[in-house]
Design a protein around this motif. Structure first.
Motif, mmCIF file in Angstrom:
data_model
loop_
_atom_site.group_PDB
_atom_site.id
_atom_site.type_symbol
_atom_site.label_atom_id
_atom_site.label_comp_id
_atom_site.label_asym_id
_atom_site.label_seq_id
_atom_site.Cartn_x
_atom_site.Cartn_y
_atom_site.Cartn_z
ATOM 1 N N UNK A 112 0.836 -1.201 0.000
ATOM 2 C CA UNK A 112 0.000 0.000 0.000
ATOM 3 C C UNK A 112 0.867 1.247 0.000
ATOM 4 N N UNK A 113 0.283 2.328 -0.474
ATOM 5 C CA UNK A 113 0.978 3.605 -0.516
ATOM 6 C C UNK A 113 1.202 4.145 0.896
ATOM 7 N N UNK A 114 0.261 3.903 1.804
ATOM 8 C CA UNK A 114 0.389 4.384 3.181
ATOM 9 C C UNK A 114 1.587 3.744 3.876
ATOM 10 N N UNK A 115 1.846 2.469 3.582
ATOM 11 C CA UNK A 115 2.982 1.764 4.178
ATOM 12 C C UNK A 115 4.290 2.444 3.778
ATOM 13 N N UNK A 116 4.451 2.721 2.491
ATOM 14 C CA UNK A 116 5.706 3.284 2.007
ATOM 15 C C UNK A 116 5.851 4.746 2.429
ATOM 16 N N UNK A 117 4.740 5.477 2.551
ATOM 17 C CA UNK A 117 4.817 6.855 3.044
ATOM 18 C C UNK A 117 5.256 6.863 4.505
ATOM 19 N N UNK A 118 4.702 5.942 5.303
ATOM 20 C CA UNK A 118 5.093 5.868 6.713
ATOM 21 C C UNK A 118 6.547 5.438 6.845
ATOM 22 N N UNK A 119 6.970 4.463 6.006
ATOM 23 C CA UNK A 119 8.357 3.996 6.045
ATOM 24 C C UNK A 119 9.329 5.122 5.693
ATOM 25 N N UNK A 120 8.982 5.920 4.694
ATOM 26 C CA UNK A 120 9.828 7.049 4.299
ATOM 27 C C UNK A 120 9.899 8.082 5.424
ATOM 28 N N UNK A 121 8.752 8.383 6.035
ATOM 29 C CA UNK A 121 8.722 9.364 7.107
ATOM 30 C C UNK A 121 9.557 8.915 8.300
ATOM 31 N N UNK A 122 9.467 7.626 8.651
ATOM 32 C CA UNK A 122 10.267 7.094 9.758
ATOM 33 C C UNK A 122 11.760 7.121 9.438
ATOM 34 N N UNK A 123 12.105 6.836 8.179
ATOM 35 C CA UNK A 123 13.513 6.878 7.773
ATOM 36 C C UNK A 123 14.053 8.307 7.851
ATOM 37 N N UNK A 124 13.244 9.289 7.443
ATOM 38 C CA UNK A 124 13.674 10.683 7.523
ATOM 39 C C UNK A 124 13.850 11.120 8.973
ATOM 40 N N UNK A 125 12.940 10.693 9.838
ATOM 41 C CA UNK A 125 13.078 11.031 11.259
ATOM 42 C C UNK A 125 14.353 10.422 11.837
ATOM 43 N N UNK A 126 14.629 9.179 11.469
ATOM 44 C CA UNK A 126 15.827 8.509 11.958
ATOM 45 C C UNK A 126 17.087 9.231 11.462
ATOM 46 N N UNK A 127 17.079 9.618 10.187
ATOM 47 C CA UNK A 127 18.214 10.329 9.611
ATOM 48 C C UNK A 127 18.424 11.671 10.300
ATOM 49 N N UNK A 128 17.332 12.384 10.565
ATOM 50 C CA UNK A 128 17.439 13.680 11.239
ATOM 51 C C UNK A 128 17.963 13.527 12.655
ATOM 52 N N UNK A 129 17.566 12.446 13.327
ATOM 53 C CA UNK A 129 18.061 12.206 14.681
ATOM 54 C C UNK A 129 19.559 11.927 14.647
ATOM 55 N N UNK A 130 20.013 11.150 13.670
ATOM 56 C CA UNK A 130 21.438 10.880 13.543
ATOM 57 C C UNK A 130 22.219 12.147 13.225
ATOM 58 N N UNK A 131 21.671 12.992 12.347
ATOM 59 C CA UNK A 131 22.343 14.237 11.995
ATOM 60 C C UNK A 131 22.441 15.154 13.204
ATOM 61 N N UNK A 132 21.402 15.165 14.032
ATOM 62 C CA UNK A 132 21.418 16.009 15.221
ATOM 63 C C UNK A 132 22.495 15.539 16.188
ATOM 64 N N UNK A 133 22.666 14.225 16.294
ATOM 65 C CA UNK A 133 23.709 13.697 17.161
ATOM 66 C C UNK A 133 25.095 13.915 16.575
ATOM 67 N N UNK A 134 25.197 13.893 15.245
ATOM 68 C CA UNK A 134 26.495 14.066 14.598
ATOM 69 C C UNK A 134 26.973 15.507 14.698
ATOM 70 N N UNK A 135 26.042 16.457 14.566
ATOM 71 C CA UNK A 135 26.374 17.861 14.640
ATOM 72 C C UNK A 135 25.633 18.473 15.826
ATOM 73 N N UNK A 136 26.145 18.304 17.046
ATOM 74 C CA UNK A 136 25.433 18.851 18.204
ATOM 75 C C UNK A 136 25.469 20.376 18.210
#
Length: 150
Positions: A112-136
Motif C-alpha cells: 500500500x501507498x500508506x505503508x511506504x509513506x510511513x516507512x519514508x517518514x520514519x527513515x527521515x526522522x531517523x536520519x534527522x536524529x542521527x544528523x542532530x547527534x552528529x552535529x550537536x
C-alpha cells in the motif's frame, strides 16, 4: 639584458593582475551598492518586514484551567475564555475520533501507498536524529544567551 628582464617581469605582473577576481564591488554613494551590503542591499521602502511574535500569557490559576479552554481566543485582544461544557453537549462523533498514532509499520500491508509513506517518514526522522547527534548544538554560556543586544 637588463631591459629584457625588466620587460619580462612587467609582462608577467600585468598578466597576473588581469587574472585577479573581485568578489564584491566597493560601496558607491547613492549607487547600486549603497548600504554597504553584498548584493546591493535593500532599499528602506521595499525592505522585508519583521514578523512580530504573539506572546500568549501562560495561565497558572488551577480553577480557570479546570473550567475554561485557556488561550483559545488568541486573535482577539482581551478575548473572553471559552468555558468547558459537559460531555453530553458535544457531538457523539467527537468521542469516536482516532487520536492514537495508528497501526505500527509491521501491522500494515507492504503493497500500500500508506505503508511506504510511513516507512519514508520514519527513515527521515531517523536520519534527522542521527544528523542532530552528529552535529550537536554549540555550547553557548547562559551569560551570552541572556544578553539582549537590541
Amino acid at each position: 639584458m637588463n631591459n629584457k628582464l625588466s620587460l619580462f617581469f612587467e609582462n608577467a605582473f600585468s598578466a597576473f593582475k588581469s587574472t585577479q577576481r573581485y568578489l564584491a564591488a566597493p560601496a558607491k554613494p547613492g549607487g547600486a551598492f549603497s548600504g554597504g551590503k553584498l548584493g546591493g542591499g535593500v532599499s528602506k521602502k521595499g525592505g522585508a518586514q519583521q514578523v512580530r511574535k504573539i506572546e500568549i500569557p501562560i495561565e497558572t490559576d488551577a480553577k480557570k484551567l479546570a473550567n475554561f479552554v485557556c488561550g483559545l481566543n488568541i486573535v482577539k485582544k482581551d478575548g473572553v475564555e471559552v468555558p468547558i461544557k459537559p460531555d453530553s453537549e458535544y457531538p457523539e462523533w467527537l468521542w469516536s475520533l482516532n487520536v492514537d498514532k495508528g497501526p505500527s509499520l509491521e501491522e500494515m500491508q507492504k503493497d500500500t501507498l500508506q505503508y511506504w509513506a510511513r516507512k519514508r517518514r520514519l527513515a527521515l526522522r531517523h536520519k534527522n536524529k542521527l544528523m542532530k547527534n552528529e552535529f550537536p548544538q554549540p555550547f553557548i554560556p547562559n551569560k551570552i544567551k541572556n544578553l539582549r543586544l537590541a
